[in-house]
Enzyme design. Structure first.
Site, PDB file in Angstrom:
ATOM      1  N   GLY A   1       0.566  -1.316  -0.084  1.00 16.83           N
ATOM      2  CA  GLY A   1      -0.069   0.240  -0.109  1.00 16.83           C
ATOM      3  C   GLY A   1       1.113   1.609   0.300  1.00 16.83           C
ATOM      4  O   GLY A   1       1.927   1.481  -0.215  1.00 16.83           O
TER       5      GLY A   1
ATOM      6  N   LEU B   1       0.626   3.179  -2.023  1.00 21.61           N
ATOM      7  CA  LEU B   1       0.463   2.878  -3.882  1.00 21.61           C
ATOM      8  C   LEU B   1       1.085   4.525  -4.140  1.00 21.61           C
ATOM      9  O   LEU B   1       0.784   5.571  -3.640  1.00 21.61           O
ATOM     10  CB  LEU B   1      -0.606   2.910  -4.583  1.00 21.61           C
ATOM     11  CG  LEU B   1      -0.947   1.848  -3.887  1.00 21.61           C
ATOM     12  CD1 LEU B   1      -1.999   1.606  -4.296  1.00 21.61           C
ATOM     13  CD2 LEU B   1       0.450   0.143  -4.115  1.00 21.61           C
TER      14      LEU B   1
ATOM     15  N   HIS C   1       4.540   1.448  -7.982  1.00 28.23           N
ATOM     16  CA  HIS C   1       3.361   0.429  -7.467  1.00 28.23           C
ATOM     17  C   HIS C   1       2.361   0.142  -8.662  1.00 28.23           C
ATOM     18  O   HIS C   1       1.300  -0.235  -9.439  1.00 28.23           O
ATOM     19  CB  HIS C   1       2.209   0.933  -6.642  1.00 28.23           C
ATOM     20  CG  HIS C   1       3.015   0.720  -5.519  1.00 28.23           C
ATOM     21  ND1 HIS C   1       3.178   1.821  -4.523  1.00 28.23           N
ATOM     22  CD2 HIS C   1       4.245  -0.866  -4.926  1.00 28.23           C
ATOM     23  CE1 HIS C   1       4.170   1.548  -3.457  1.00 28.23           C
ATOM     24  NE2 HIS C   1       4.210   0.255  -3.682  1.00 28.23           N
TER      25      HIS C   1
ATOM     26  N   LYS D   1      12.872  -2.922  -8.155  1.00 29.11           N
ATOM     27  CA  LYS D   1      13.962  -2.249  -6.985  1.00 29.11           C
ATOM     28  C   LYS D   1      13.947  -2.794  -5.714  1.00 29.11           C
ATOM     29  O   LYS D   1      15.595  -2.527  -4.803  1.00 29.11           O
ATOM     30  CB  LYS D   1      12.328  -0.874  -6.429  1.00 29.11           C
ATOM     31  CG  LYS D   1      12.892  -0.758  -4.999  1.00 29.11           C
ATOM     32  CD  LYS D   1      13.734   0.798  -5.083  1.00 29.11           C
ATOM     33  CE  LYS D   1      13.203   1.440  -3.771  1.00 29.11           C
ATOM     34  NZ  LYS D   1      12.682   1.038  -2.625  1.00 29.11           N
TER      35      LYS D   1
ATOM     36  N   GLN E   1      14.568  -9.234  -3.230  1.00 24.97           N
ATOM     37  CA  GLN E   1      13.362 -10.074  -3.397  1.00 24.97           C
ATOM     38  C   GLN E   1      13.226 -10.740  -4.632  1.00 24.97           C
ATOM     39  O   GLN E   1      12.426 -12.089  -4.803  1.00 24.97           O
ATOM     40  CB  GLN E   1      12.613  -8.935  -3.048  1.00 24.97           C
ATOM     41  CG  GLN E   1      10.806  -9.297  -3.345  1.00 24.97           C
ATOM     42  CD  GLN E   1      10.001  -8.112  -2.709  1.00 24.97           C
ATOM     43  OE1 GLN E   1      10.230  -7.926  -1.403  1.00 24.97           O
ATOM     44  NE2 GLN E   1       9.374  -7.663  -3.001  1.00 24.97           N
TER      45      GLN E   1
ATOM     46  N   SER F   1       7.574   4.116  -0.869  1.00 17.82           N
ATOM     47  CA  SER F   1       6.477   4.188   0.492  1.00 17.82           C
ATOM     48  C   SER F   1       7.307   4.662   1.580  1.00 17.82           C
ATOM     49  O   SER F   1       6.491   5.352   2.376  1.00 17.82           O
ATOM     50  CB  SER F   1       5.994   3.142   0.951  1.00 17.82           C
ATOM     51  OG  SER F   1       4.857   2.561  -0.475  1.00 17.82           O
ATOM     52  N   ARG F   2       8.754   4.359   1.720  1.00 16.69           N
ATOM     53  CA  ARG F   2       9.890   4.987   2.988  1.00 16.69           C
ATOM     54  C   ARG F   2       9.520   6.904   3.169  1.00 16.69           C
ATOM     55  O   ARG F   2      10.385   6.999   3.385  1.00 16.69           O
ATOM     56  CB  ARG F   2      10.903   3.733   3.502  1.00 16.69           C
ATOM     57  CG  ARG F   2       9.664   2.436   3.643  1.00 16.69           C
ATOM     58  CD  ARG F   2      10.885   1.941   4.243  1.00 16.69           C
ATOM     59  NE  ARG F   2      10.153   0.585   4.942  1.00 16.69           N
ATOM     60  CZ  ARG F   2      10.422  -0.086   4.800  1.00 16.69           C
ATOM     61  NH1 ARG F   2      10.653  -0.806   3.282  1.00 16.69           N
ATOM     62  NH2 ARG F   2       9.280  -1.168   5.498  1.00 16.69           N
TER      63      ARG F   2
HETATM   64  P1  AMP Z   1       6.050  -2.611  -1.491  1.00 13.54           P
HETATM   65  O1  AMP Z   1       4.467  -1.988  -1.455  1.00 13.54           O
HETATM   66  O2  AMP Z   1       7.060  -1.402  -1.649  1.00 13.54           O
HETATM   67  O3  AMP Z   1       6.037  -4.147  -0.946  1.00 13.54           O
HETATM   68  O4  AMP Z   1       6.182  -2.635  -3.001  1.00 13.54           O
HETATM   69  C1  AMP Z   1       5.658  -3.269  -3.456  1.00 13.54           C
HETATM   70  C2  AMP Z   1       5.615  -4.098  -4.831  1.00 13.54           C
HETATM   71  O5  AMP Z   1       6.176  -2.784  -5.656  1.00 13.54           O
HETATM   72  C3  AMP Z   1       7.413  -4.360  -4.745  1.00 13.54           C
HETATM   73  O6  AMP Z   1       7.128  -5.326  -6.157  1.00 13.54           O
HETATM   74  C4  AMP Z   1       8.106  -3.062  -5.575  1.00 13.54           C
HETATM   75  O7  AMP Z   1       9.633  -3.907  -6.027  1.00 13.54           O
HETATM   76  C5  AMP Z   1       7.356  -2.423  -5.570  1.00 13.54           C
HETATM   77  N1  AMP Z   1       8.150  -1.273  -6.394  1.00 13.54           N
HETATM   78  C6  AMP Z   1       8.358  -0.084  -4.891  1.00 13.54           C
HETATM   79  N2  AMP Z   1       9.164   0.705  -5.376  1.00 13.54           N
HETATM   80  C7  AMP Z   1       9.168   0.522  -6.760  1.00 13.54           C
HETATM   81  C8  AMP Z   1       9.722   1.708  -7.709  1.00 13.54           C
HETATM   82  N3  AMP Z   1      10.440   2.499  -7.338  1.00 13.54           N
HETATM   83  N4  AMP Z   1       9.804   0.848  -8.984  1.00 13.54           N
HETATM   84  C9  AMP Z   1       9.153  -0.242  -9.554  1.00 13.54           C
HETATM   85  N5  AMP Z   1       8.335  -0.541  -8.534  1.00 13.54           N
HETATM   86  C10 AMP Z   1       8.277  -1.166  -7.382  1.00 13.54           C
END
Ligand code: AMP
Length: 289
Positions: A31, A33, A37, A149, A153, A186-187
Site C-alpha cells: 500500500g 501506492l 506501484h 527496486k 526480493q 513508500s518510505r
Molecule cells: P512495497 O509496497 O514497497 O512492498 O512494493 C510492492 C512492489 O512494488 C514490489 O514488487 C516493489 O519492488 C515494487 N516497487 C516499489 N518501489 C518501486 C519503484 N520505485 N519502481 C518499481 N517498482 C517498485
C-alpha cells in the site's frame, strides 16, 4: 473495482475468473501506492484480463524495532490510485485473516535469503516468501509482477516459484524514479527535506558505477570504493552495503564480466533505510586490432 477483505471470497472470485478463461495478473504491495506501484499495475494490465492488486502490510517481514507500526497506511487514497491505474480487484485483508492464531507454516529460500538485505534484516525474506506463496494460493494468478527496486526480493520470488513449481510467470518491472533520480518508495515520506536532498547520492553513486564500468573498469573493488566516496560525501548515518553481484546467482563478484552485473546498495539517512540498484550490461572485451 471490487474490494475484497476475505480469503475465501478472494479465492472464489479468482476461481470464477479462471472458469471464465480469464488470465489473472497479480500485483502484491504494502500500500501507500506511488507511481512505482502504478507501473506494476500497468505491466500486469498489459499481460492479463483481470488485475488483482493486494495491499497488506505484512507483519512477518518486519523485524523487531523496524517500522511495522508506523509504516504509512492510507486505504482510501490507495483505492483511488489502484482503480485509476487499472486494477479490477483490490484484496486488502486484515492481519488475522492471513495469520490466524496458531499459524506456523513458513516458506524459506535458503542461502540468498541471508545475505545483503537478509544480513541486516534477519527473517525478512522468510516473511516475504511466505506472504507471496499465500497470495499465489489466494489469488490464483497466471502472472505476477514485482519491482526491480527490490532486486533480491524479485530474485528470491522467482527462485521460490520455480522450485515450488508454482504455475505463475514472474515479471520484474523497471525501477521508477523521481526526476532527481531517487527511487520511489513508500518510505521516502520518512525523510526530512535535508535527508531527501542527500538521498539523491544513491542514484548518483549507481550512475557513477555505470559510467566507470561502461568505460572499461572491471574491478568491482575499485568501483565500490568510488561509490563509497560519493555516498560518504552525502553524510549518511550508515552505509549497510555496496555490493557488486552476478544477477544470475546473486553471489558477489570481484570482476565485471559479460553479460551483465548488478550493483545493489543500502544506505541510511537518519533512521530511514533506503535501497537501490542498477543492472549494468557488460560487453565482451574487444580484441586489440
Ligand atoms: P512495497 O509496497 O514497497 O512492498 O512494493 C510492492 C512492489 O512494488 C514490489 O514488487 C516493489 O519492488 C515494487 N516497487 C516499489 N518501489 C518501486 C519503484 N520505485 N519502481 C518499481 N517498482 C517498485
Amino acid at each position: 473495482m471490487l474490494t475484497i477483505e476475505r480469503v475465501a471470497e478472494m479465492q472464489a472470485k479468482a476461481e470464477s475468473y479462471r472458469k471464465e478463461g480469464k488470465r489473472i495478473g497479480l500485483v502484491p504491495t504494502m500500500g501507500s501506492l506511488h507511481e512505482g506501484h502504478v507501473s506494476l499495475i500497468q505491466a500486469a494490465r498489459a499481460r492479463s484480463d483481470v488485475v488483482i492488486v493486494t495491499i497488506f502490510v505484512n507483519p512477518t517481514q518486519f523485524g523487531p524495532g523496524e517500522d511495522y507500526e508506523r509504516y504509512p497506511r492510507d486505504a482510501v487514497r490507495d483505492q483511488g490510485v489502484a482503480e485509476q491505474a487499472g486494477a479490477d480487484v483490490l484484496f486488502m485483508p486484515q492481519v488475522g485473516e492471513i495469520y490466524p492464531s496458531g499459524f506456523a507454516t513458513f516458506v524459506e529460500v535458503e542461502d540468498v535469503s541471508s545475505v545483503l538485505e537478509g544480513r541486516f534484516r534477519p527473517n525478512h525474506f522468510r516473511g516475504v516468501t511466505t506472504i507471496v506463496a499465500k497470495l499465489f494460493a489466494i489469488t490464483k494468478p497466471h502472472v505476477a509482477v514485482f519491482g526491480q527496486k527490490d532486486a533480491q526480493q524479485a530474485f528470491l520470488i522467482r527462485k521460490m516459484a520455480e522450485e515450488l513449481n508454482f504455475d505463475v510467470s514472474i515479471i520484474v518491472a523497471p525501477i521508477v524514479r523521481e526526476a532527481d533520480g531517487l527511487a520511489l518508495s513508500s518510505r521516502n515520506v520518512y525523510l526530512n527535506a535535508n535527508e531527501r536532498t542527500r538521498a539523491t547520492s544513491l542514484h548518483r553513486s549507481l550512475r557513477y558505477a555505470e559510467s566507470l564500468v561502461m568505460s572499461g573498469e572491471r574491478s568491482a573493488g575499485k568501483v565500490c570504493a568510488g561509490m563509497s566516496r560519493i555516498l560518504s560525501e552525502a553524510r549518511p548515518s550508515q552505509i549497510d552495503y555496496i555490493a557488486a553481484l552476478s544477477p544470475e546467482s546473486f553471489s558477489e563478484i570481484e570482476t565485471f564480466e559479460p553479460p551483465s552485473a548488478l550493483i545493489a546498495i543500502a544506505v541510511r539517512f537518519g533512521s530511514t533505510r533506503l535501497i537501490d540498484n542498477i543492472v549494468i550490461p557488460i560487453s565482451e572485451k574487444r580484441e586489440a586490432s
